[in-house]
Design an enzyme around this catalytic site. Structure first.
Site, PDB file in Angstrom:
ATOM      1  N   LYS A 193      29.331  65.046  83.419  1.00  0.00           N
ATOM      2  CA  LYS A 193      30.758  65.238  83.692  1.00  0.00           C
ATOM      3  C   LYS A 193      31.624  64.696  82.542  1.00  0.00           C
ATOM      4  O   LYS A 193      31.142  63.940  81.689  1.00  0.00           O
ATOM      5  CB  LYS A 193      31.096  64.537  85.016  1.00  0.00           C
ATOM      6  N   ASN A 230      31.846  59.703  88.511  1.00  0.00           N
ATOM      7  CA  ASN A 230      30.478  59.186  88.679  1.00  0.00           C
ATOM      8  C   ASN A 230      29.464  59.864  87.749  1.00  0.00           C
ATOM      9  O   ASN A 230      28.285  59.978  88.052  1.00  0.00           O
ATOM     10  CB  ASN A 230      30.050  59.230  90.150  1.00  0.00           C
ATOM     11  N   HIS A 286      26.470  65.351  87.867  1.00  0.00           N
ATOM     12  CA  HIS A 286      26.175  66.094  89.093  1.00  0.00           C
ATOM     13  C   HIS A 286      24.717  66.517  89.070  1.00  0.00           C
ATOM     14  O   HIS A 286      24.183  66.867  88.019  1.00  0.00           O
ATOM     15  CB  HIS A 286      27.058  67.356  89.148  1.00  0.00           C
ATOM     16  N   GLU A 314      23.540  77.370  91.424  1.00  0.00           N
ATOM     17  CA  GLU A 314      24.392  76.714  90.428  1.00  0.00           C
ATOM     18  C   GLU A 314      23.981  77.060  89.002  1.00  0.00           C
ATOM     19  O   GLU A 314      24.836  77.284  88.150  1.00  0.00           O
ATOM     20  CB  GLU A 314      24.344  75.188  90.637  1.00  0.00           C
TER      21      GLU A 314
HETATM   22  P1  IDP Z   1      27.240  64.344  94.845  1.00  0.00           P
HETATM   23  O1  IDP Z   1      27.876  64.511  93.485  1.00  0.00           O
HETATM   24  O2  IDP Z   1      26.565  63.012  94.984  1.00  0.00           O
HETATM   25  O3  IDP Z   1      26.333  65.491  95.230  1.00  0.00           O
HETATM   26  P2  IDP Z   1      29.291  65.449  96.641  1.00  0.00           P
HETATM   27  O4  IDP Z   1      29.594  64.957  98.040  1.00  0.00           O
HETATM   28  O5  IDP Z   1      28.672  66.793  96.483  1.00  0.00           O
HETATM   29  O6  IDP Z   1      28.415  64.309  95.926  1.00  0.00           O
HETATM   30  O7  IDP Z   1      30.676  65.407  95.861  1.00  0.00           O
HETATM   31  C1  IDP Z   1      30.820  66.037  94.636  1.00  0.00           C
HETATM   32  C2  IDP Z   1      31.680  65.200  93.730  1.00  0.00           C
HETATM   33  O8  IDP Z   1      33.009  65.146  94.235  1.00  0.00           O
HETATM   34  C3  IDP Z   1      31.251  63.733  93.611  1.00  0.00           C
HETATM   35  O9  IDP Z   1      30.179  63.541  92.712  1.00  0.00           O
HETATM   36  C4  IDP Z   1      32.534  63.089  93.135  1.00  0.00           C
HETATM   37  O10 IDP Z   1      32.765  63.301  91.741  1.00  0.00           O
HETATM   38  C5  IDP Z   1      33.583  63.884  93.930  1.00  0.00           C
HETATM   39  N1  IDP Z   1      33.906  63.189  95.194  1.00  0.00           N
HETATM   40  C6  IDP Z   1      33.174  63.170  96.323  1.00  0.00           C
HETATM   41  N2  IDP Z   1      33.760  62.432  97.274  1.00  0.00           N
HETATM   42  C7  IDP Z   1      34.911  61.970  96.720  1.00  0.00           C
HETATM   43  C8  IDP Z   1      35.975  61.126  97.201  1.00  0.00           C
HETATM   44  O11 IDP Z   1      35.976  60.659  98.354  1.00  0.00           O
HETATM   45  N3  IDP Z   1      36.978  60.881  96.326  1.00  0.00           N
HETATM   46  C9  IDP Z   1      37.016  61.378  95.055  1.00  0.00           C
HETATM   47  N4  IDP Z   1      36.041  62.170  94.561  1.00  0.00           N
HETATM   48  C10 IDP Z   1      35.008  62.454  95.381  1.00  0.00           C
END
Ligand code: IDP
Length: 162
Positions: free
Chosen positions: A20, A123, A126, A137
């Protein structure tokens, strides 16, 4: 016997990973790639690009009703990203373990998110959540021609009997 050999040596599972914008800005691209390389997985596709909001919208369509979705689109299209496809046995699940869970606060040290990030938003990387998602994807970000089949020289040292 050769059929058996082919079976244990052909690891056709593939996953889609996306470094990212925060990881690119922080100069962590090399360290992140190294995790998957040193494990022994095989890189079969990679590029350095800007993602349009449209592409990010498609990629994260399952989150479109979340309150953080507009912020997520902005973040993901704010700078260059590195989409990648990696191949190996159980690579989808294994990559998720190497990455760590969604909230870095609860990630154990040794995982990418656990070692290098603090909050759920930025974070770093992905990883596809299942084989089906990975297939969907990877063709959102790559064409078939951009994925390269090759046999790394290390194969015989990583897999028994190959
Ligand atoms: P993952 O990346 O661990 O699979 P997902 O639930 O698919 O998690 O969420 C995708 C991305 O969306 C996360 O990696 C993060 O960057 C963002 N995200 C998820 N939940 C939140 C939140 O509560 N606040 C802000 N960003 C979030």
């Amino acid at each position: 016997f050769s059929l058996f050999l082919r079976k244990i040596c052909d690891h056709e599972e593939r996953t889609f990973l996306l470094i990212k914008p925060d990881a690119v800005q922080r100069g962590l691209v090399g360290q992140i790639i190294k995790k998957f390389e040193q494990k022994g997985f095989k890189l079969i596709g990679m590029k350095f690009m800007l993602a349009s909001k449209e592409l990010v919208k498609n990629h994260y369509s399952y989150l479109s009703n979340e309150p953080f979705f507009p912020g997520l689109l902005k973040y993901m299209s704010s700078g260059p990203v590195v989409p990648m496809v990696w191949e190996g046995p159980n690579v989808v699940k294994n990559a998720r373990i190497i990455i760590g869970i969604t909230n870095p606060e609860d990630c154990i040290p040794g995982t990418i998110r656990g070692d290098f990030s603090i909050q759920t938003g930025p974070n770093l990387i992905h990883g596809a959540d299942g084989v089906e998602e990975a297939n969907k994807e990877m063709y959102l970000w790559f064409t078939q021609k951009e994925l390269i089949s090759w046999k790394p020289a290390i194969t015989t040292w990583v897999y028994e009997g190959c």
